[in-house]
Design a protein around this motif. Structure first.
Motif, mmCIF file in Angstrom:
data_model
loop_
_atom_site.group_PDB
_atom_site.id
_atom_site.type_symbol
_atom_site.label_atom_id
_atom_site.label_comp_id
_atom_site.label_asym_id
_atom_site.label_seq_id
_atom_site.Cartn_x
_atom_site.Cartn_y
_atom_site.Cartn_z
ATOM 1 N N GLU B 267 0.822 -1.202 0.000
ATOM 2 C CA GLU B 267 0.000 0.000 0.000
ATOM 3 C C GLU B 267 0.856 1.252 0.000
ATOM 4 O O GLU B 267 0.591 2.209 -0.706
ATOM 5 C CB GLU B 267 -0.921 0.029 1.238
ATOM 6 N N GLU B 268 1.934 1.188 0.802
ATOM 7 C CA GLU B 268 2.825 2.330 0.912
ATOM 8 C C GLU B 268 3.475 2.628 -0.439
ATOM 9 O O GLU B 268 3.576 3.778 -0.860
ATOM 10 C CB GLU B 268 3.897 2.031 1.951
ATOM 11 N N GLN B 269 3.892 1.544 -1.152
ATOM 12 C CA GLN B 269 4.558 1.717 -2.445
ATOM 13 C C GLN B 269 3.598 2.277 -3.489
ATOM 14 O O GLN B 269 3.983 3.070 -4.332
ATOM 15 C CB GLN B 269 5.126 0.382 -2.927
ATOM 16 N N SER B 270 2.332 1.847 -3.419
ATOM 17 C CA SER B 270 1.377 2.262 -4.449
ATOM 18 C C SER B 270 0.916 3.708 -4.236
ATOM 19 O O SER B 270 0.347 4.305 -5.128
ATOM 20 C CB SER B 270 0.177 1.310 -4.491
ATOM 21 N N THR B 271 1.151 4.278 -3.056
ATOM 22 C CA THR B 271 0.720 5.667 -2.831
ATOM 23 C C THR B 271 1.856 6.659 -2.976
ATOM 24 O O THR B 271 2.994 6.342 -3.107
ATOM 25 C CB THR B 271 0.106 5.855 -1.416
#
Lengths: 434, 271
Positions: B267-271
């Motif tokens: 999630e962190e990478q996709s945001t």
């Protein structure tokens, strides 16, 4: 075990028995005066407050039940009350009544265990209830039948006698039917008679002439004897909410014990449990319990710790009577549990475990996870007072030979039914005479 | 007349006393038991203590201190048969959660002076320290199973204790499957029978208090729980309770916790 003789002596009783958990006790006598007493709890710590951090608040009742197999309902009820307080939820009266019924089961089970299997053998000079049964089998069988009735309530309402499965934050998973609860009536009527007989039986024991100067602390709730809720009151005029009380209590850690020592701020020690509940609430007892107490010669307050067995028996009468009353008025709560939405806040819950006041305090986050937990069981709160009792009883009994003095000191501890498994979240006696 | 009854000793380590209370909870049978066996050591019940050796020792609780690690070896030496009772003694209990925490973190959370507390950083089962003849599971153990074990010991036969799952007991009771019909998270498919399938009968998913059944496949169940929409962290907690110290549940809890961390990183990478 004894060391020395005469005015200076050390008496050691190692492996204190007929209590729940592991501990020791030491009395040192110098020049014919009790010089020092120490109650050590070496029950290995299990770190419940730490392992609760990061758990869901909804898990607190089942996890904290595992602190004590003798009073799991007390843990479940205080945990539920604390979480509901944090989330700003007040449950339906029918849920409160069902909780009280379940809790009556635990009081009956635990008090019958303590009176018949742990405490009475002391007064009759027996090592245990098995030896007592050889001399007086009907009495022990009466105690076991009472205990069975308590367990039957816990199984019917809670689903299981030890670590009940039916309790949840907000109420219950399933409300028992009227018919299921009705099955308890006959055993409870017999238990009520047995409880009245218990008061007469223990009321006839010989009691050492010792009076304690206690600061009693118990819940109080107008119109009824306290079990699952109330404000915290004391014999010297305290009247506060559970949260207010939790703020006042400080816990100290001493080297000899894995149980923290609790005091009210300002360094006041106090006593919780049957003697305290009775002293602060005896006027709320229903007639059969009131009558049994009178017949046994109890006044409105009892300060002889050895007579706590009579007070416990009076509470047995109360719990059987109260369970019958609750069953007669029983309406299954529908739904069986209130919805408890998570909220970031702090909540405190206090209930009366068989051994005394038990409070939990949880700080929750917005997802319902426990940020911090604080659990203060009755034995932690009573520990300093138990040591004072030990000093008083030992001083009054110095004429006894060492082995009898050791036994008397054990009794001074067992009078308060300490639960060491709870407190370490004891018993091994040493009497030192020099 | 010499006492020819076999001797029974009951020992407590780190625990809640609930499993030994199960013996005292045999209200109808207690005096019959004490007629058939001599209770030689049972501090919760008696001041009397008879020196060993003992024919049978029942051991409750887990090993959490150096002193207890030594004491269990003494108990073993003085016992002909050693039977562990309950989740603490057989798997380390709920206090085995400390095995997954940073060293010393737990003591400093609870105690102002952790230096006063001599405690190991782990809570381990009795079988990690001495040879065990029989393990009786449950948090708490079931009273009827305890009676079966004592009765079997008295005549020298193997006790009849099921190794199958709570699921099978549910079927026997005719309880509708909560996982299938309502999607309720339930450990019944991987949990040992013995309680009588209590929780599903009141509409609650099994929470695994008898530990893993024989041949349990927790990974398959975990997959099913996630497909029902359960977050990995919640599924991890479900496995990380009274039997977290048993690797079958403990490893699954760890794997699910790792899956949660993986999701958070994605999630962190996709945001």
């Amino acid at each position: 075990m004894t060391h020395g003789s005469g005015a200076h002596r050390t008496v050691a009783v190692e492996g204190l028995s007929r209590v729940e958990g592991e501990g020791s006790l030491r009395v040192e006598v110098r020049d014919g005066v009790v010089h020092d007493v120490a109650l050590s709890i070496f029950e290995p710590p299990r770190f419940f407050e730490a392992l609760l951090e990061g758990r869901q608040a909804s898990e607190a009742p089942d996890i904290t039940a595992r602190i004590c197999g003798i009073c799991p309902v007390a843990y479940q009820m205080s945990a539920c009350a604390a979480v509901e307080d944090a989330c700003g939820v007040t449950v339906d009266q029918r849920i409160t009544a069902l909780r009280r019924l379940l809790y009556c089961g635990e009081w009956i089970q635990s008090h019958a265990l303590h009176i018949y299997l742990l405490h009475a053998p002391d007064f009759l000079g027996c090592a245990d209830a098995v030896e007592l049964a050889e001399r007086d089998r009907p009495s022990v069988e009466r105690g076991l039948a009472l205990k069975r009735t308590g367990n039957l309530i816990m199984e019917t309402v809670g689903g299981r006698a030890i670590h009940p499965v039916n309790v949840r934050v907000g109420g219950f998973y399933r409300a028992p039917t009227v018919a299921e609860v009705g099955v308890l009536v006959e055993p409870l009527r017999r238990a009520l008679d047995a409880a009245v007989a218990t008061v007469a039986w223990v009321g006839g024991f010989d009691f050492p002439d010792v009076e304690g100067d206690y600061r009693f602390v118990a819940l109080r709730s107008p119109g009824r004897y306290p079990i699952e809720s109330g404000r915290v009151a004391s014999s010297d005029g305290l009247d506060t909410s559970p949260a207010g009380f939790a703020d006042m209590v400080i816990e100290e850690h001493v080297a000899r014990s894995t149980a923290l020592h609790a005091r009210i701020e300002g360094r006041l020690d106090y006593l919780t449990g049957p003697l305290a509940r009775y002293a602060l609430n005896s006027s709320e007892l229903p007639d059969p319990a009131r009558q049994a107490a009178e017949d046994a010669g109890l006044g409105m307050i009892c300060t002889n710790p050895f007579r706590s067995i009579v007070v416990r028996a009076v509470e047995l009468v109360f719990a059987c009577h109260e369970a019958l009353r609750l069953i007669a008025a029983y309406e299954p709560p529908d739904p069986p549990a209130a919805f408890v939405p998570p909220r970031a806040d702090v909540g405190t819950g206090a209930t009366e475990a068989p051994r005394g006041l038990l409070f939990h305090r949880y700080e929750l986050d917005e997802n319902g996870l426990i940020r911090t937990a604080r659990i203060v069981p009755p034995t932690s709160q009573n520990q300093i007072t138990i040591e004072s009792d030990l000093r008083r009883v030992a001083q009054a009994s110095l004429e006894l030979p060492d082995d009898e003095l050791g036994w008397r000191c054990e009794q001074a501890v067992r009078n308060h039914d300490p639960c060491i498994s709870c407190a370490a979240h004891f018993l091994d006696v040493t009497v030192a005479r020099r | 007349m010499t006492d020819t009854r076999p001797t029974l000793a009951v020992w407590k380590f780190a625990s809640c006393d609930g499993c030994q209370l199960s013996l005292l909870d045999c209200e109808d049978e207690l005096l019959a038991i004490t007629g058939a066996v001599r209770i030689a050591h049972f501090t919760e019940m008696s001041r009397a203590h008879v020196e060993g050796p003992y024919d049978v020792s029942l051991v409750e609780g887990s090993i959490t201190t150096e002193a207890d690690a030594e004491r269990i070896r003494e108990v073993r030496r003085s016992s002909r048969r050693l039977i562990t009772i309950g989740a603490c003694a057989t798997a380390g209990g709920i206090q085995a959660l400390r095995n997954f925490a940073e060293d010393g973190a737990y003591a400093s959370t609870v105690y102002p002076h952790p230096e006063f507390v001599s405690s190991l950083d782990t809570s381990t089962p009795i079988s990690g320290h001495v040879a065990v003849d029989l393990e009786l599971q449950g948090c708490p153990i079931d009273r009827r199973q305890l009676l079966e074990v004592i009765a079997a010991e008295l005549v020298g036969r193997r006790p009849v204790i099921p190794g199958y799952t709570v699921c099978q007991q549910c079927k026997g009771r005719g309880t509708v499957c909560l996982l299938v019909s309502k999607g309720t998270a339930c450990l019944g498919p991987v949990t040992r029978a013995g309680c009588g399938a209590l929780c599903p009968s009141i509409g609650r998913g099994c929470y695994g208090c008898f530990g893993p059944s024989e041949g349990a496949n927790p990974e398959a169940l975990a997959g099913r729980l996630l497909s029902e929409g359960m977050a990995p962290v919640d599924a991890s907690r479900l496995f990380a309770t009274f039997y977290v110290g048993n690797p079958v549940f403990g490893n699954q809890a760890t794997a699910l916790a790792a899956a949660e961390t993986g999701l958070a990183e994605q999630e962190e990478q996709s945001t």
